[in-house]
Design an enzyme around this catalytic site. Structure first.
Site, short mmCIF file in Angstrom:
data_model
loop_
_atom_site.label_atom_id
_atom_site.label_comp_id
_atom_site.label_asym_id
_atom_site.label_seq_id
_atom_site.Cartn_x
_atom_site.Cartn_y
_atom_site.Cartn_z
N VAL A 203 0.31 74.49 -54.82
CA VAL A 203 1.73 74.70 -55.24
C VAL A 203 1.91 76.53 -55.60
CG1 VAL A 203 2.42 72.34 -56.24
CG2 VAL A 203 1.42 74.22 -57.85
N LYS A 204 0.79 77.05 -55.64
CA LYS A 204 0.51 78.58 -56.12
C LYS A 204 0.80 79.23 -54.76
CE LYS A 204 0.26 77.03 -60.20
NZ LYS A 204 -1.00 76.74 -61.04
N HIS A 205 1.10 80.63 -55.16
CA HIS A 205 1.27 81.31 -53.75
C HIS A 205 0.36 81.41 -52.58
CE1 HIS A 205 3.92 82.90 -57.01
NE2 HIS A 205 4.51 83.73 -56.36
#
Ligand SMILES: *Cc1c(COP(=O)(O)O)cnc(C)c1O
Length: 404
Positions: A203-205
């Site tokens: 879910v992170k960049h």
């Protein structure tokens, strides 16, 4: 009988049997994996080194350059990176660190792993970031560190926190899991705290599946971090295959290494970080223009001195204007196909923390008030404008129904 908006025809809530805005659930966040990412991973799978090989160093160098730090040390998760940072900072039994309760529990757990105790200070009411005045008030004789969090991607007040850390002789650790590529007074997050940690969860960049990184300008911290992720042994496995076989274990470390397979994915993803951030800014701007006039919502804002990385888009409900609570509203949004979420349940309200440290309710009233109102709307760079418009339609329907 009196019909309320949303009970008739096409406007009926999906939660009440109406047709949902979307057929499939729009996630609040998710990865984007492109063919080039897959090629990069396959290349490593055909190479000699699946772990502790050259791609780890390439990913670390590229990451350090991206955030303007002298060193970047990779870890097997963002949580392991936090654990490493707390270890490198020298925290141990009986030490304390001041941190925010409005974060993922891993931020505080990393302190517990090393025998240290978190002291929760409140956040400011606008950006929900650790409030420097509250941090000052939470300092004690055993305080050794401040652990700030760049909530939702917006940098914490790092100048003020650095000043407090300098005056009190503390280490400043920044959990920047939400904020790779964010800027604070034009400086990149990753170059500002003594130790900055990142996560590469999907879910992170930038994702490596699972993974994390610590950046620092200190040679000593970097050396400690490298040992810590490798059992506390001073030389790497690759060095021992080609040079001396002897090895010394000098610290109690862990196997927290990130593989070359994962780093190949990370390197390919990192190249797209600027485009990713630009797209998130567009989405945030589209949300702001579409939702500005909606009664019942307070939108997240960016301060003049900062460029948020827009990991999340957390809106706050004006519950006084709504005939519902956050949980019912969130369920109604999900029924419409909008995968809204909550970031976060306060750390000290988690059962484990309550059991261990007692009921700390009231110790961070601003965070407690925010927690009841927070809803994270979907935000990730591969989202389309049509996705944003679906969120708007669902919010209009649901807020219209629950308006007082
Ligand atoms: C994601 C996250 C972590 C943990 O990272 P993992 O890679 O999942 O271990 C820690 N802190 C914050 C604020 C996060 O969002």
């Amino acid at each position: 009988m009196v019909w309320r908006v949303g009970e008739i025809g096409a406007d009926r809530l999906a939660a009440h049997g109406g047709t949902p805005v979307r057929e499939t659930l729009l996630a609040y966040g998710r990865q984007e994996v492109l063919p080039g990412d897959i090629d990069a991973v396959c290349e490593v799978l055909r190479s000699d080194w699946l772990t502790t090989g050259p791609v780890v160093e390439r990913f670390e160098s590229a990451f350090a350059a991206r955030v303007g730090a002298r060193h970047a040390v990779s870890f097997s998760s963002g949580t392991a990176a936090l654990h490493g940072a707390v270890f490198a900072a020298g925290l141990g039994d009986g030490d304390e660190a001041v941190t925010t309760p409005l974060t993922f529990c891993a931020t505080a757990n990393a302190l517990l792993y090393q025998g240290a105790t978190p002291r929760f200070a409140d956040v400011d009411p606008e950006a929900l970031l650790l409030d420097p005045e509250r941090v000052r008030g939470a300092l004690g004789a055993r305080t050794r560190a401040i652990v700030a969090v760049d909530y939702a991607g917006h940098p914490a007040p790092l100048h003020e926190l650095r000043e407090i850390a300098r005056d009190a002789g503390l280490v400043l650790i920044e959990d920047a899991s939400h904020a790779p590529g964010a800027l604070y007074h034009d400086a990149p997050v990753g170059s500002l705290a003594d130790l900055t940690t990142f996560s590469f969860h999907p879910v992170k960049h930038v994702t490596t599946g699972e993974g994390g990184m610590v950046t620092t300008d200190s040679d000593e911290y970097a050396a400690r971090l490298r040992r810590f992720r490798n059992h506390g042994i001073a030389t790497s496995g690759r060095e021992r295959q080609t040079g001396r076989w002897q090895y010394e274990m000098v610290d109690l470390g862990y196997n927290y290494r990130l593989t070359d397979v994962a780093c190949a994915l990370g390197l390919a993803q990192l190249e797209r970080l600027p485009a990713n951030l630009a797209r998130r800014r567009e989405i945030a701007a589209r949300y702001a223009s579409r939702l500005r006039d909606l009664p019942g919502l307070v939108l997240p804002a960016e301060r003049d001195h900062a460029r948020s990385a827009w990991h999340l888009y957390p809106v706050r409900l004006e519950l006084e204007r709504l005939a519902t609570d956050r949980d019912e509203l969130l369920a109604a949004l999900r029924a419409e196909g909008i995968g809204a979420n909550v970031h976060y349940r306060l750390v000290y309200q988690q059962p484990y923390y309550r059991e261990r440290f007692g009921d700390l309710s009231g110790c961070a009233p601003v965070a407690e008030d925010a927690e009841r109102r927070l809803v994270s709307l979907p935000m990730y760079h591969a989202m389309t404008d049509a996705d944003v418009d679906d969120v708007e339609r669902a919010l209009r329907r649901v807020l219209g129904y629950f308006a007082r």
